[in-house]
Enzyme design. Sequence first.
Site, short mmCIF file in Angstrom:
data_model
loop_
_atom_site.label_atom_id
_atom_site.label_comp_id
_atom_site.label_asym_id
_atom_site.label_seq_id
_atom_site.Cartn_x
_atom_site.Cartn_y
_atom_site.Cartn_z
N LEU A 3 0.82 -1.22 0.00
CA LEU A 3 0.00 0.00 0.00
C LEU A 3 0.85 1.27 0.00
O LEU A 3 0.34 2.37 -0.16
CB LEU A 3 -0.97 0.00 1.19
CG LEU A 3 -2.06 -1.10 1.16
CD1 LEU A 3 -2.96 -0.99 2.37
CD2 LEU A 3 -2.87 -1.04 -0.12
N ARG A 4 2.17 1.11 0.22
CA ARG A 4 3.16 2.19 0.00
C ARG A 4 3.16 3.32 1.02
O ARG A 4 4.07 4.13 1.01
CB ARG A 4 3.02 2.81 -1.39
CG ARG A 4 3.12 1.81 -2.53
CD ARG A 4 4.48 1.14 -2.57
NE ARG A 4 4.68 0.38 -3.80
CZ ARG A 4 5.41 -0.70 -3.89
NH1 ARG A 4 6.04 -1.17 -2.81
NH2 ARG A 4 5.56 -1.34 -5.02
N HIS B 69 9.31 -14.39 1.46
CA HIS B 69 9.69 -13.96 0.10
C HIS B 69 10.95 -14.77 -0.23
O HIS B 69 12.03 -14.50 0.30
CB HIS B 69 9.95 -12.46 0.11
CG HIS B 69 10.65 -11.93 -1.11
ND1 HIS B 69 10.03 -11.09 -2.01
CD2 HIS B 69 11.90 -12.11 -1.57
CE1 HIS B 69 10.89 -10.78 -2.97
NE2 HIS B 69 12.04 -11.38 -2.73
N ASP C 149 0.00 -9.51 -5.03
CA ASP C 149 1.29 -8.81 -4.94
C ASP C 149 1.17 -7.43 -5.59
O ASP C 149 2.12 -6.96 -6.24
CB ASP C 149 2.43 -9.63 -5.55
CG ASP C 149 3.81 -9.16 -5.07
OD1 ASP C 149 3.87 -8.20 -4.26
OD2 ASP C 149 4.82 -9.73 -5.50
O1 DOR Z 1 7.70 -7.23 -7.73
C1 DOR Z 1 7.85 -6.96 -6.55
N1 DOR Z 1 7.49 -5.76 -6.06
N2 DOR Z 1 8.36 -7.89 -5.74
C2 DOR Z 1 8.70 -7.60 -4.48
O2 DOR Z 1 9.15 -8.48 -3.80
C3 DOR Z 1 8.50 -6.25 -3.95
C4 DOR Z 1 7.47 -5.52 -4.66
C5 DOR Z 1 7.52 -4.04 -4.40
O3 DOR Z 1 7.53 -3.65 -3.23
O4 DOR Z 1 7.47 -3.27 -5.37
ZN ZN Z 2 7.86 -10.52 -2.45
#
Ligand code: DOR
Ligand code: ZN
Length: 436
Positions: A71-72, A187, A313
């Site tokens: 969600l950043r 992960h 994801d």
């Molecule tokens: O594709 C991905 N994006 N894999 C990850 O493990 C992290 C994620 C991200 O935070 O952008």
């Molecule tokens: Zn990941």
Amino acid sequence: MKIRIVGGTIVDPGRYKGPGEVWIEGGRIAALRHPGEPEAHFGEGGGEPYRILDARQKIVAPGLVDLHVHLREPGFEHKETIASGCLAAVSGGFTAVCCMANTKPVNDAPEVTRFILERAERAGLARVYPAAAVTRGLEGRELCDHAALKAAGAAALSDDGRPLVDSRLMRRALEIGAEWGLPVIAHCEDPYLAAGGVMNEGPTAAALGVPGIPNACESIMVMREIALSELTGAPVHIAHVSTAESVAAIRAAKARGVRVTAETAPHYFLLTEEAVRLHGANAKMNPPLRRERDRRAVREGLADGTIDVIATDHAPHAPAEKEAGLAEAPNGVIGLETALPLSLGLVAEGLLTIEALIEKMSINPLRILGKGGGIIPGLPADLTIIDPRPRFAITAGLIRSKSRNTPFLGMQAWGRAAATIVAGRIVYEHGETPRG
Ligand code: DOR
Ligand code: ZN
């Protein structure tokens, strides 16, 4: 708000499939009325009238739960905020999401966990279950105070975005997770073997002249997590499975009783490394899109129950970041708005039954989080009404996220969320502006 959902087919995996009405009152499921049961039995009892939701030709399902989103917020609000991510979630039919800890600051302290929960509460859309970091700063050196994080509301533990290389720390994390009832989401990536890699190691990477990431990068660590779960007796959940070797390892581990669960995402069962030619950085993620034999293996893993969960994801990145070129662009694709429309294709083609799909998008993620769910009187009314009829091509018009990084534009959708209900509130209705 009092609601009666009428005319639909209820699909509550393992409990009930068939016609019926769902009555909602005070945020909870008041009743599940089977055909022919007298209305008086449920006693409308006066007061505020029921809002009638017409679910004819639709499926009434327990609310969908996305076990893996980014969600950043805090820190990367130009990519997504908790409010915009939750809007994307409910418009895609998700009533709850589990958000990863790779924010800035990292969710490795109770005040960050509390901040996330406050923002989610304020947005008033989807439920948010924060995954807290396993190690401070996701640096893989020192464990966080997981008891304090649990007390603040953390729902899982993960260093997602980064692999946890130190096996001793992972062993401790599994033990602590089991002790505190916090699932550990792994992960799986060997960063030494992956170093410098931009996409899957194979003919497409060779043709594009970029360094590759071999399948073994993932499966080495999947096999380690399985070994550590066997050592500790503690459960482990494998994030974003992308390779045939991982699927085989998880299948064999489950057969001997290891407490391992696994998720994949729509891009791994729909796309291959070929998509990178077409979509460039919008098809770049970690783990990377693999080859056809891997895509097939992931689908077989979904069909035979090796893979328990379809997550997204959802990893938003701003357009300028994705335009930096394949090698420089960050990893990740968005997925909240497209996961259900695309995954319904697995039902249309007969790979999964609708019950199995709902298990993988609702019941199983909740079970892994140690939470109950289902259309059961007395439980909070978290429901997704699914319209499995519309056939359309995915367009940018579907996207509510702040970011647009998706390889799915133009792909066939096999239905969509018609309405999303969280705690008895309609937070999304197709064709209407969502209420906040
Ligand atoms: O594709 C991905 N994006 N894999 C990850 O493990 C992290 C994620 C991200 O935070 O952008
Ligand atoms: Zn990941």
